[in-house]
Design a protein around this motif. Structure first.
Motif, mmCIF file in Angstrom:
data_model
loop_
_atom_site.group_PDB
_atom_site.id
_atom_site.type_symbol
_atom_site.label_atom_id
_atom_site.label_comp_id
_atom_site.label_asym_id
_atom_site.label_seq_id
_atom_site.Cartn_x
_atom_site.Cartn_y
_atom_site.Cartn_z
ATOM 1 N N VAL A 180 -9.329 -3.385 -1.188
ATOM 2 C CA VAL A 180 -9.450 -1.890 -0.887
ATOM 3 C C VAL A 180 -10.790 -1.246 -1.022
ATOM 4 O O VAL A 180 -11.098 -0.335 -0.696
ATOM 5 N N SER A 213 -11.538 -0.615 2.618
ATOM 6 C CA SER A 213 -10.600 0.531 2.955
ATOM 7 C C SER A 213 -11.796 1.741 4.025
ATOM 8 O O SER A 213 -13.276 1.933 3.903
ATOM 9 N N ARG A 237 0.933 -1.123 -0.433
ATOM 10 C CA ARG A 237 0.036 -0.172 0.039
ATOM 11 C C ARG A 237 -0.001 1.491 0.073
ATOM 12 O O ARG A 237 1.837 2.006 0.885
ATOM 13 N N ASP A 267 -10.475 5.087 3.977
ATOM 14 C CA ASP A 267 -10.803 6.143 2.544
ATOM 15 C C ASP A 267 -11.600 5.938 1.982
ATOM 16 O O ASP A 267 -11.763 5.537 1.590
ATOM 17 N N GLU A 283 -9.940 5.706 -0.621
ATOM 18 C CA GLU A 283 -8.924 4.769 -2.059
ATOM 19 C C GLU A 283 -10.018 4.156 -2.168
ATOM 20 O O GLU A 283 -10.487 2.804 -2.940
#
Length: 516
Positions: free
Chosen positions: A37, A40, A3, A42, A45
């Motif tokens: 991902v 995630s 990452r 975020d 992201e």
């Protein structure tokens, strides 16, 4: 997957994984890194991962590298002796399924940008699956549509936890397509049945989301000359239900009737009743089937009863519905509060429509005129300026009602025979009474009210007075109007009139003595 920090790093890493998977099947395990991902925390992201999945599985669908047919379990395929290509397609189809499931979850993400992107990606997959079906046709020319995937989309839009009004406004653009509209109606039926079956008490959020979606569905008034399909088809078949307006009407009817059969919150009853006469009834295959919902709403009282009567009125006059208690229900809504509620204008607009649409018996019109006149004794001026012309209009309709204001050979009455407590207008004895209340209002403190009540002293005009400009009249408007009125000529302040230009000095002084 290694990452790199930040959204830019995630974009580069995901891009490398995407290129590797599309270039070689030996790199297929990199799909796990891409799907990871999607979990995630975020927002940026997640958006990069959604875009990557869109490109990845979009390409795989177009290349035909996903298994077509009834999807077997992953374990059974891996231990079997089938070819490597089949195992790859089954394995990748399972990854695609995992991706779509996660995208469905992201429709409830706190970030609207994430939700909007997830919706767009899922709808892209719907379109691609329609062109490259993942199920085998049962016969040549069989209509195929990715219904399971689309139900996932509708289920995410009709969330029991999240207010999806903004996302639903984005979804409205897809409803312009015939196939999306048709399958939305069918998927909504399944979703409402599933959610109401899972919850003893369905959250208000779900009902609001469902109403927002259902009310966004609108059918064309007549059979369109050309169909608009979201999933592109080489040619259309007349055997497809989705291509016929009649079938859309049936689906529309099933959608609304299955929604309205549930016990809805009162706030939602009002939202439905506001649009039922214009947006629902005209598009149903069998409008009379709405009778159960409308009669149930009619018993709720207040504004809901009035709005329900509007729907019943349409069924009575346009679809030959028999509902003998209609005017009795309307009569029961007339009470002192009707002049003070916020829906007063709508009430009298609809009451005027109901009482003028067809010839009504004199006893019925007389009962409404008498009830309104009795209520007018305690009504505020802004309501009186509207209701007094309304009563005069009622008197103009059946000539027999004019005995309420002029009964030349009638007996003198010691008491008013009208029974204000009687719920049935036919038994109220209104025709035996008189509108003495209007004569009493001729002594009202407000001059405009007094003038309006004095109209009965003259011959009633045959052309009725339009009450439309008076429906929204407020006390503030009356006050402002009075302030703008020009006063009379200046009032003379001398208390003795002049006797001439010349006179005794004392007389002149007296004549010119002013109050100061």
């Amino acid at each position: 997957m290694e990452r790199e920090p930040g959204a830019a790093g995630a974009r580069r890493a995901l891009g490398r994984r995407l290129e590797a998977v599309l270039a070689s099947r030996s790199e297929a395990n990199a799909v796990f890194d891409i799907l990871a991902v999607l979990q995630s925390e975020d927002h940026e992201e997640i958006q990069e991962a959604v875009r990557t999945c869109s490109r990845l599985f979009g390409a795989l669908l177009e290349r035909g590298e996903l298994f077509v047919g009834q999807l077997p379990s992953e374990e059974m395929v891996m231990i079997g002796s089938r070819g490597a290509m089949r195992k790859y397609k089954v394995w990748m189809r399972h990854r695609y399924h995992s991706c779509c499931s996660r995208l469905g979850e992201l429709l409830g993400h706190p970030s609207f940008q994430v939700k909007e992107l997830a919706l767009g990606t899922l709808m892209k997959f719907v379109q691609l699956e329609g062109v490259h079906p993942l199920e085998k046709p049962k016969w040549e020319g069989n209509y195929l549509f990715p219904q399971d995937l689309f139900k996932l989309v509708v289920g995410g839009l009709l969330s029991p936890e999240e207010d999806q009004s903004l996302l639903l406004s984005q979804f409205r653009e897809y409803l312009d397509h015939d196939d999306i509209r048709y399958h939305t109606m069918r998927a909504a039926v399944d979703t409402v049945a599933r959610i109401t079956g899972q919850h003893l008490e369905v959250p208000l959020t779900f009902w609001n989301n469902a109403f927002t979606l259902l009310s966004a569905v609108s059918l064309p008034r007549r059979e369109p000359t050309a169909s608009s399909f979201y999933v592109k088809r080489a040619e259309l078949s007349d055997t497809w239900k989705v291509a016929h307006l009649k079938e859309h009407r049936k689906a529309f009817q099933a959608m609304w009737l299955n929604f309205l059969k549930h016990k809805l919150p009162l706030s939602l009853y009002k939202k439905v009743l506001v649009i039922v006469h214009d947006a629902i009834l005209p598009q149903l295959a069998q409008p009379r089937l709405m009778i159960d919902f409308l009669t149930r709403a009619c018993d709720l009282g207040g504004a809901l009863s009035l709005l329900a009567l509007n729907g019943l009125f349409i069924l009575i006059h346009k679809h030959n519905l028999e509902y003998p208690d209609f005017y009795r229900k309307l009569y029961g809504l007339l009470d002192p509060s009707v002049f003070h509620v916020k829906y007063r204008a709508r009430f009298f607009h609809l009451a005027d429509l109901f009482l003028s649409s067809s010839p009504l018996p004199a006893y019925l019109v007389a009962a409404f005129a008498k009830r309104l006149a009795r209520l007018a004794l305690t009504a505020p001026p802004e309501a009186l300026l509207m209701v007094l012309p309304f009563i005069c209009n009622l008197l103009c309709r059946p000539p027999a009602c004019r005995v309420l204001v002029h009964r030349p050979h009638g007996p003198e009455l010691d008491a008013d025979p009208y029974d204000a407590r009687e719920e049935d207008p036919a038994q109220s004895r209104a025709l035996e009474s008189s509108l003495w209340e209007l004569q009493a209002l001729q002594r009202h403190y407000h001059p405009e009210v007094s003038k309006a009540a004095s109209v009965i002293n003259q011959a009633l005009s045959v052309p009725e007075v339009s009450i439309a400009p008076l429906l929204e009249l407020t006390a503030y408007e009356i006050f402002e109007r009075d302030l703008k009125k020009k006063g009379r000529e200046p009032v003379p302040l001398e208390y003795l009139p002049a006797q001439g230009l010349l006179g005794r000095p004392g007389d002149i002084c007296a004549q010119h003595f002013t109050l100061s």
